[in-house]
Design an enzyme around this catalytic site. Structure first.
Site, mmCIF file in Angstrom:
data_model
loop_
_atom_site.group_PDB
_atom_site.id
_atom_site.type_symbol
_atom_site.label_atom_id
_atom_site.label_comp_id
_atom_site.label_asym_id
_atom_site.label_seq_id
_atom_site.Cartn_x
_atom_site.Cartn_y
_atom_site.Cartn_z
ATOM 1 N N ASN A 1 4.850 4.371 -7.710
ATOM 2 C CA ASN A 1 5.725 4.210 -6.546
ATOM 3 C C ASN A 1 6.425 2.869 -6.732
ATOM 4 O O ASN A 1 5.835 1.823 -6.485
ATOM 5 C CB ASN A 1 4.890 4.227 -5.260
ATOM 6 C CG ASN A 1 5.716 3.876 -4.034
ATOM 7 O OD1 ASN A 1 6.947 3.859 -4.081
ATOM 8 N ND2 ASN A 1 5.035 3.595 -2.922
ATOM 9 N N GLU B 1 -4.283 6.254 1.122
ATOM 10 C CA GLU B 1 -3.968 4.851 0.889
ATOM 11 C C GLU B 1 -4.387 4.005 2.088
ATOM 12 O O GLU B 1 -3.660 3.922 3.078
ATOM 13 C CB GLU B 1 -2.458 4.675 0.679
ATOM 14 C CG GLU B 1 -1.912 5.430 -0.510
ATOM 15 C CD GLU B 1 -0.645 4.783 -1.062
ATOM 16 O OE1 GLU B 1 -0.642 4.467 -2.258
ATOM 17 O OE2 GLU B 1 0.316 4.572 -0.307
ATOM 18 N N GLY C 1 -0.961 -3.456 -1.884
ATOM 19 C CA GLY C 1 -0.279 -4.691 -2.268
ATOM 20 C C GLY C 1 -1.073 -5.955 -1.967
ATOM 21 O O GLY C 1 -0.543 -7.054 -2.017
ATOM 22 N N SER D 1 -3.667 -1.012 -4.565
ATOM 23 C CA SER D 1 -4.112 -1.962 -5.579
ATOM 24 C C SER D 1 -4.901 -1.305 -6.713
ATOM 25 O O SER D 1 -5.820 -1.891 -7.265
ATOM 26 C CB SER D 1 -4.927 -3.098 -4.936
ATOM 27 O OG SER D 1 -4.135 -3.796 -3.984
HETATM 28 P P1 PGA Z 1 -0.054 -1.049 -4.588
HETATM 29 O O1 PGA Z 1 0.842 0.013 -3.762
HETATM 30 O O2 PGA Z 1 -0.565 -0.318 -5.800
HETATM 31 O O3 PGA Z 1 0.920 -2.152 -4.948
HETATM 32 O O4 PGA Z 1 -1.138 -1.506 -3.692
HETATM 33 C C1 PGA Z 1 0.428 1.351 -3.637
HETATM 34 C C2 PGA Z 1 1.389 2.086 -2.731
HETATM 35 O O5 PGA Z 1 1.869 1.499 -1.752
HETATM 36 O O6 PGA Z 1 1.689 3.285 -2.968
#
Ligand code: PGA
Length: 249
Positions: free
Chosen positions: A9, A166, A172, A211
């Protein structure tokens, strides 16, 4: 047996020339992947990405779409527009859409119905905030989000969608749900699907996202309920994303 699916993503990152560079580097690295590989990109990157991934094992995804076929919806994109650009997957209900752009479970449902009707595979995002987990609402919340998103689909259609669990507090932030926490909540989501759609629950692929990276992917993917990942930050570098995709090596 469910075939794992790892999707990037990209969010609001990569101009068309940067996108082309990233996928060009990615193609040889993930050529032998055992899982399905998808990159969900900004719409302005579709043409540049499609041109280089054609004939490879990488599929194109979008980050959102509108549920109407056409009309006065300034700034929005329809399923037909995505299809004609070669898009096969579309992320729906991402927590950033819910948090910053007023996305609701009802509109996620409308988008899901439109995506499936158009032959796109939705990647439907669900997940709890930190305070919701602490209050003990996680299971109820993900059950509600999942079943609301799927309302109106047949069991046959449900079998083909992808769900991304998620936890919002893990996106993030560098914080990951533990392997067991992720597995347990994904198990709750699968049971919820089973309660309405029966055996279709055994076919639905449910990813973990938040993450996920080259270091933690192996442990997460070893869990029986986890069928893949939705990868933000770690999907922006070919090397990192390929290590996630090749988690089984
Ligand atoms: P991240 O984002 O891997 O940076 O935590 C995942 C997402 O929001 O789909």
């Amino acid at each position: 047996m469910r075939k794992p699916i790892i999707a990037g993503n990209w969010k609001m990152n990569k101009t068309p020339s940067e996108a082309k560079e990233l996928v060009t580097a990615l193609i040889p690295l993930v050529r032998d992947a055992a899982c399905d590989v998808v990159v969900c990109t900004p719409a302005v990157d579709f043409a540049a990405v499609k041109e280089v991934i054609d004939g490879t094992n990488i599929k194109l995804g979008a980050e959102n779409m509108h549920w109407k076929e056409s009309g006065a919806y300034t700034g929005e994109l329809s399923a037909a527009m995505l299809k004609e650009c070669g898009v096969e997957y579309v992320i729906l209900g991402h927590s950033e859409r819910r948090q910053y752009f007023g996305e609701t479970d009802a509109t996620v449902n409308l988008r899901t119905l439109a995506a499936v009707a158009a032959g796109l595979t939705p990647i439907i995002c669900v997940g709890e905030k930190k305070e919701e987990r602490e209050a003990g609402y996680t299971d109820a919340l993900v059950t509600y989000q999942t079943l609301t998103a799927l309302t109106g689909l047949t069991a046959e259609q449900v079998a083909k969608v992808v769900i991304a669990y998620e936890p919002v507090w893990a996106i993030g932030t560098g914080l990951t749900a533990t392997d067991e926490q992720a597995n347990e909540t994904i198990g709750v989501i699968r049971s919820a699907i089973r309660s309405v759609y029966g055996d279709a629950a055994d076919e639905v692929r449910i990813q973990y996202g938040g993450s996920m990276n080259p270091k933690n992917v192996k442990g997460l993917m070893a869990q029986p309920e986890i069928d893949g990942g939705l990868i933000g930050g770690a999907s922006l570098k070919a090397e990192d994303f390929s290590k996630v995709v090749l988690y089984d090596r």
